[in-house]
Structure formats: structure tokens, C-alpha cells
Design a protein around this motif. Sequence first.
Motif, short mmCIF file in Angstrom:
data_model
loop_
_atom_site.label_atom_id
_atom_site.label_comp_id
_atom_site.label_asym_id
_atom_site.label_seq_id
_atom_site.Cartn_x
_atom_site.Cartn_y
_atom_site.Cartn_z
N ARG A 174 10.51 -7.40 -3.28
CA ARG A 174 11.27 -7.38 -4.54
C ARG A 174 10.35 -7.49 -5.76
O ARG A 174 10.73 -7.11 -6.86
CB ARG A 174 12.29 -8.52 -4.57
N GLY A 175 9.16 -8.00 -5.56
CA GLY A 175 8.22 -8.14 -6.66
C GLY A 175 7.45 -6.86 -6.97
O GLY A 175 6.66 -6.84 -7.91
N ILE A 176 7.67 -5.80 -6.19
CA ILE A 176 6.98 -4.53 -6.42
C ILE A 176 7.85 -3.64 -7.29
O ILE A 176 8.95 -3.23 -6.88
CB ILE A 176 6.67 -3.83 -5.08
N ALA A 177 7.38 -3.34 -8.47
CA ALA A 177 8.16 -2.56 -9.43
C ALA A 177 8.50 -1.18 -8.88
O ALA A 177 7.64 -0.51 -8.31
CB ALA A 177 7.39 -2.43 -10.73
N ALA A 205 0.82 -1.21 0.00
CA ALA A 205 0.00 0.00 0.00
C ALA A 205 0.86 1.26 0.00
O ALA A 205 0.52 2.25 -0.67
CB ALA A 205 -0.94 -0.01 1.21
N GLU A 206 1.95 1.24 0.75
CA GLU A 206 2.83 2.42 0.74
C GLU A 206 3.49 2.60 -0.63
O GLU A 206 3.61 3.73 -1.13
CB GLU A 206 3.89 2.30 1.84
N ALA A 207 3.91 1.49 -1.23
CA ALA A 207 4.51 1.59 -2.56
C ALA A 207 3.49 2.13 -3.55
O ALA A 207 3.82 2.95 -4.42
CB ALA A 207 5.02 0.23 -3.00
N ALA A 208 2.23 1.71 -3.42
CA ALA A 208 1.17 2.20 -4.32
C ALA A 208 0.90 3.68 -4.10
O ALA A 208 0.44 4.37 -5.02
CB ALA A 208 -0.10 1.39 -4.11
N ALA A 209 1.19 4.17 -2.90
CA ALA A 209 1.02 5.60 -2.61
C ALA A 209 2.18 6.43 -3.13
O ALA A 209 2.14 7.66 -3.07
CB ALA A 209 0.87 5.81 -1.10
N GLY A 210 3.24 5.76 -3.61
CA GLY A 210 4.37 6.48 -4.19
C GLY A 210 5.66 6.42 -3.39
O GLY A 210 6.65 7.05 -3.77
#
Length: 306
Positions: free
Chosen positions: A67-70, A33-38
Motif C-alpha cells: 500500500r505504500g507503493i504509489a 521491483a515489479e512496481a518499479a518496472a511498471g
Amino acid sequence: MTRILVSEVGPRDGLQSIKAVMPTEAKKAWIAAEAAAGVREIEVGSFVPPSLLPQMADTAEIVAFARGIAGLNVVALVPNARGAARAVEAGVHGISIPFSMSETHSQRNVRKDHPAMLAEIAEVARIAREGGVHFAVGLSTAFGCTIEGAVPEDQVVRLAVAAAEAGAQEFSLSDTTGYADPAQVRRLVRKVKAAVGADKLTTLHLHNTRGLGLANALAGLEEGITTLDSSLGGLGGCPYAPGASGNLVTEDLVLMLNSMGLETGIDLEKLLAVRSILAEALPDEPLYGFTPDAGPMLDYAERIAR
């Protein structure tokens, strides 16, 4: 527009400071979720023996997931060369090791004096170099120690130079105990940069124990710091100051940076929504931050569009 990296350290520094063990799936949901927030960099855990920190027992699994999160830079803390080898094997992009500027704190924390820590740093640097992993050293207790009190600034500079010679690629100045003030931050950033090179000192790791976290962050920015560590909800608290928030609160930091016209790449509304994951998984843990309660300013959208 100046680009500032907000490095989320809650999954490591926040979680290792509390008694509750956050479920692995909740950790994954938090990170995603944090990665999706930027958020572009997350310290997802630490490679310490599970017997010492059961909160970190699933770090290798968390690294594999992250590691699977671009586009996400996945980093972890290691206490020694053994932990560094495990981190490299797990596939992290970067590792950091804490190096206490207070020798008494170092001996109590990792049972090593300064010469022994410098030898450990050299070995970790070798492992990182051979594994193609970025290696940073956190100069902890740089602004003061709850055991020794004041830590001489010249000592911090001397040890930073020694760590650079041992193979550290990058440094952060860490306010482990929440002792820093803005004038001290400016002074020490200048001194360490002058000694090791401006390109090697990029990061501040700040605590908000005495309410000076954002002020210290701003002082660092004015001295050219480009990476700031923070924790969602200030998770973790501070063991030396019961009732005080721990790390710099990510939500408040992002509001300040975005409002100032600095580029973080983080969507504040999406970031605020991530708190619900923590509240559900850790219902007994206090979450800090002014922004979640007050909300952004009415003209926030206009500010960030400038």
C-alpha cells in the motif's frame, strides 16, 4: 494505443503452489521491483488460515508494505467472508474469490456446493461494499476440470449471472487446469459478456500447462479482454501436470504485448532483472519463460516505439 493491464499474481498463485516459504523481505523486494518496472497491479497474497497455507501467513504485512507503493493496485484472494473481512481490515484495494464452475471441484476445494458459494459471494459482496473495496469473482475451472472433465459453457454463463446478482462487480474467466484453447476462449468470453455485460468481464487468468497460454491470451484480447493475469517466471508450476509451467509467464506476455504495440507501461529490461530476486530466494524452484533465455528481438525498441 490500447492499454492492457498485466496483473501479477505470482506472490499469491505462484507462491501458494510451492512448498517453500518465501521470506517476507524477499516478497517485499519482489513486489517493489515489479512496481518499479511498471507493473500496476499485484495480487500480493491470500487471506487463508496460516495452518492451511503457511506461504500466505504474512499477507497482512505484505499488504501494508504494498500500500505504500504509489500507483500500485493491491489486491488479494479470499476464500470466504472471514477472509474478506481480514483483507478489508488489512487495507487492500480489491479482493477476489474463486468460484469453481465444476461443482465437484468446488466441494473438494472449498467444501461448498454452488448454492452455498453463491450465499458466500453475497456476504463477501456486502463486506466489500461496506469497506469500499472492489470485489471480483474468478470463474475457476471455466474451461474444464481435472475431476469432471468438460464444464458446460451454459453452466458457466448461468453461474456468472447468479454471481452478478449476488453482488460481484467484475469477473475473470480462469483456466485453472490449463484446458483452454483459443476457440473456446473466444466463445466463452462472448457468451459471458453477453450475459453479464461487457464491462463486467475484463480479465483472463490463464495457465500455460499445455503451451497454449499466449495463444489463449491473444484470443481474449481479440474479444476485448483488457486485463491478463500472469506470474513472473511462471512460478508455481501445475500440480496436475508435473514438469509443466503453471501461470502464464509475465516476461513472455509483456514481450508479446509490447511488441504488438499495446501499452502495458512495463519496462521489459527492468522486469527481467526481477527474476534474480526469485532465483535467490527460491533456489530450488524452476523458473519458466522463453524471453529470459532468448532475449528481446534486435528490433524490439523499434517495435515498441511504433
